[in-house]
Design a protein around this motif. Sequence first.
Motif, PDB file in Angstrom:
ATOM      1  N   ASP A 255      -1.965   8.784   7.109  1.00 50.62           N
ATOM      2  CA  ASP A 255      -2.674   7.791   7.893  1.00 50.62           C
ATOM      3  C   ASP A 255      -3.445   6.825   6.989  1.00 50.62           C
ATOM      4  O   ASP A 255      -4.302   7.242   6.208  1.00 50.62           O
ATOM      5  CB  ASP A 255      -3.642   8.498   8.851  1.00 50.62           C
ATOM      6  CG  ASP A 255      -4.283   7.549   9.855  1.00 50.62           C
ATOM      7  OD1 ASP A 255      -4.105   6.326   9.723  1.00 50.62           O
ATOM      8  OD2 ASP A 255      -4.954   8.058  10.766  1.00 50.62           O
ATOM      9  N   LYS A 256      -3.158   5.531   7.099  1.00 51.34           N
ATOM     10  CA  LYS A 256      -3.846   4.534   6.286  1.00 51.34           C
ATOM     11  C   LYS A 256      -5.344   4.507   6.526  1.00 51.34           C
ATOM     12  O   LYS A 256      -6.118   4.097   5.657  1.00 51.34           O
ATOM     13  CB  LYS A 256      -3.269   3.141   6.552  1.00 51.34           C
ATOM     14  CG  LYS A 256      -1.880   2.910   5.987  1.00 51.34           C
ATOM     15  CD  LYS A 256      -1.451   1.462   6.179  1.00 51.34           C
ATOM     16  CE  LYS A 256      -0.089   1.222   5.549  1.00 51.34           C
ATOM     17  NZ  LYS A 256       0.336  -0.190   5.696  1.00 51.34           N
ATOM     18  N   ALA A 257      -5.746   4.945   7.710  1.00 49.73           N
ATOM     19  CA  ALA A 257      -7.173   4.927   8.041  1.00 49.73           C
ATOM     20  C   ALA A 257      -7.984   5.856   7.143  1.00 49.73           C
ATOM     21  O   ALA A 257      -9.205   5.720   7.040  1.00 49.73           O
ATOM     22  CB  ALA A 257      -7.366   5.318   9.505  1.00 49.73           C
ATOM     23  N   ASN A 258      -7.306   6.787   6.473  1.00 48.37           N
ATOM     24  CA  ASN A 258      -8.000   7.738   5.602  1.00 48.37           C
ATOM     25  C   ASN A 258      -8.268   7.171   4.210  1.00 48.37           C
ATOM     26  O   ASN A 258      -8.861   7.844   3.376  1.00 48.37           O
ATOM     27  CB  ASN A 258      -7.172   9.020   5.466  1.00 48.37           C
ATOM     28  CG  ASN A 258      -7.046   9.766   6.786  1.00 48.37           C
ATOM     29  OD1 ASN A 258      -7.927   9.707   7.626  1.00 48.37           O
ATOM     30  ND2 ASN A 258      -5.928  10.467   6.975  1.00 48.37           N
ATOM     31  N   TYR A 259      -7.820   5.934   3.958  1.00 49.86           N
ATOM     32  CA  TYR A 259      -7.925   5.370   2.618  1.00 49.86           C
ATOM     33  C   TYR A 259      -8.764   4.095   2.627  1.00 49.86           C
ATOM     34  O   TYR A 259      -8.491   3.171   3.389  1.00 49.86           O
ATOM     35  CB  TYR A 259      -6.538   5.035   2.067  1.00 49.86           C
ATOM     36  CG  TYR A 259      -5.621   6.226   1.912  1.00 49.86           C
ATOM     37  CD1 TYR A 259      -5.512   6.894   0.702  1.00 49.86           C
ATOM     38  CD2 TYR A 259      -4.852   6.679   2.988  1.00 49.86           C
ATOM     39  CE1 TYR A 259      -4.668   7.978   0.552  1.00 49.86           C
ATOM     40  CE2 TYR A 259      -4.006   7.770   2.846  1.00 49.86           C
ATOM     41  CZ  TYR A 259      -3.928   8.416   1.639  1.00 49.86           C
ATOM     42  OH  TYR A 259      -3.096   9.487   1.492  1.00 49.86           O
ATOM     43  N   SER A 260      -9.752   4.052   1.771  1.00 56.07           N
ATOM     44  CA  SER A 260     -10.541   2.835   1.593  1.00 56.07           C
ATOM     45  C   SER A 260     -10.739   2.522   0.114  1.00 56.07           C
ATOM     46  O   SER A 260     -10.840   1.361  -0.274  1.00 56.07           O
ATOM     47  CB  SER A 260     -11.897   2.964   2.285  1.00 56.07           C
ATOM     48  OG  SER A 260     -12.622   4.089   1.772  1.00 56.07           O
TER      49      SER A 260
ATOM     50  N   GLN B 140       0.863  -1.172   0.000  1.00 52.07           N
ATOM     51  CA  GLN B 140       0.000   0.000   0.000  1.00 52.07           C
ATOM     52  C   GLN B 140       0.906   1.230   0.000  1.00 52.07           C
ATOM     53  O   GLN B 140       1.509   1.559   1.023  1.00 52.07           O
ATOM     54  CB  GLN B 140      -0.906   0.004   1.233  1.00 52.07           C
ATOM     55  CG  GLN B 140      -1.967  -1.069   1.225  1.00 52.07           C
ATOM     56  CD  GLN B 140      -2.916  -0.954   2.404  1.00 52.07           C
ATOM     57  OE1 GLN B 140      -2.674  -0.206   3.344  1.00 52.07           O
ATOM     58  NE2 GLN B 140      -4.013  -1.677   2.355  1.00 52.07           N
TER      59      GLN B 140
ATOM     60  N   TRP C 225      -7.094   9.267  -2.410  1.00 55.19           N
ATOM     61  CA  TRP C 225      -7.606  10.169  -1.391  1.00 55.19           C
ATOM     62  C   TRP C 225      -9.056  10.537  -1.677  1.00 55.19           C
ATOM     63  O   TRP C 225      -9.896  10.555  -0.782  1.00 55.19           O
ATOM     64  CB  TRP C 225      -6.719  11.414  -1.361  1.00 55.19           C
ATOM     65  CG  TRP C 225      -7.269  12.570  -0.606  1.00 55.19           C
ATOM     66  CD1 TRP C 225      -7.467  12.637   0.750  1.00 55.19           C
ATOM     67  CD2 TRP C 225      -7.702  13.826  -1.139  1.00 55.19           C
ATOM     68  NE1 TRP C 225      -7.987  13.868   1.098  1.00 55.19           N
ATOM     69  CE2 TRP C 225      -8.139  14.621  -0.047  1.00 55.19           C
ATOM     70  CE3 TRP C 225      -7.735  14.371  -2.428  1.00 55.19           C
ATOM     71  CZ2 TRP C 225      -8.621  15.914  -0.215  1.00 55.19           C
ATOM     72  CZ3 TRP C 225      -8.215  15.645  -2.596  1.00 55.19           C
ATOM     73  CH2 TRP C 225      -8.649  16.412  -1.497  1.00 55.19           C
TER      74      TRP C 225
ATOM     75  N   TYR D   9      -4.268   3.277  -3.906  1.00 56.57           N
ATOM     76  CA  TYR D   9      -5.228   3.822  -2.957  1.00 56.57           C
ATOM     77  C   TYR D   9      -5.327   5.333  -3.164  1.00 56.57           C
ATOM     78  O   TYR D   9      -4.314   6.011  -3.311  1.00 56.57           O
ATOM     79  CB  TYR D   9      -4.820   3.480  -1.525  1.00 56.57           C
ATOM     80  CG  TYR D   9      -5.053   2.027  -1.200  1.00 56.57           C
ATOM     81  CD1 TYR D   9      -6.225   1.627  -0.575  1.00 56.57           C
ATOM     82  CD2 TYR D   9      -4.124   1.059  -1.562  1.00 56.57           C
ATOM     83  CE1 TYR D   9      -6.468   0.289  -0.294  1.00 56.57           C
ATOM     84  CE2 TYR D   9      -4.357  -0.281  -1.295  1.00 56.57           C
ATOM     85  CZ  TYR D   9      -5.529  -0.662  -0.661  1.00 56.57           C
ATOM     86  OH  TYR D   9      -5.768  -1.993  -0.402  1.00 56.57           O
TER      87      TYR D   9
END
Length: 331
Positions: free
Chosen positions: A74-79, A69, A98, A96
């Motif tokens: 912050d990885k939490a900002n990406y889905s 990835q 933004w 991934y």
Amino acid sequence: MQDFKSFSSRLSNLKSEEFENLALQLFEFQSQSNPIYRKYLEARNVSTQSVKSLDQIPFLPIRFFKDHQVISGDKANYSEYFSSSGTTGMITSRHYIWSEDWYLDHAQQIFESNYGSLEGSHVLALLPAYLERKGSSLVSMANHFIKESKSAHSGFYLYNQDELLEKMEMLAADGKQILLLGVTFALLDLAESGKSFSAPGNLVVMETGGMKGRRKEMIREEVHDILKPFFGVKEIHSEYGMTELMSQAYSKGQGKYTLPDSMRVILRDVNDPLSLSQRSQGGINVIDLANFHSCAFLETQDLGRFDENGMLEVLGRFDNSEIRGCNLLVQ
């Protein structure tokens, strides 16, 4: 730099003299906030402080998107992510993102800077290899262009060749620009189908995506020599982009590309990927400022050169590299 919304707004009115300073700011941010890029720099023993100009920036090999990835912050900002195409068994890239909405606005801005407003055009997308899978950035972009054209005649096509030809002939009397955006193998299948076709004079044919393993690879001139007489156009346009890039470059003929304000290409030595090319030809390294959320400095597997006017020509791919991305015809 964590404020991606603020940074993205700077790209919409970017001046050429601002590019290097912005790129260096982005390098400093990503060298610290992107774990994959940071480890790559450490492996090459490159310190952030030692990089003072664009030609000193190390470029991350694009294959890292297949196994990691590649994210800044912050990885939490990406889905959400875009995924590359590939033949059965091939490991595909994941980029991934933004914001898909921002990507689409950015893509529209680049396109309209080259071709004028989408509204008032008919967008016909012949993208069978892409429509048959999920996660394609090209399909997302084409779908956005179709909506923004505000034409009831715009739409996607799979293998319904007769319907597509009838649509283009019907739109000939309209006078509005017809953009036929097609994956290369599908355009060739259509041109060699033996079907009769009265080519409209308001047609722009734009190829992208290459052969996708559906046909043997051909040099660009061969492809264009088949397409031009069938579609009745003087030049075949092209789009150069890939899953790992948020920006696109466009060619209005002869495979020569105009780069958007957000993108620069630096050529590297074909025998030494860590050194820049001393000639006008080499491997393509891309700086894409629109990749502010991932990695903006990518070493692609494409070969290119600059002509006497500074326009980029994409010559093909390195030997034994996987066929992927857009407009990767062997030269």
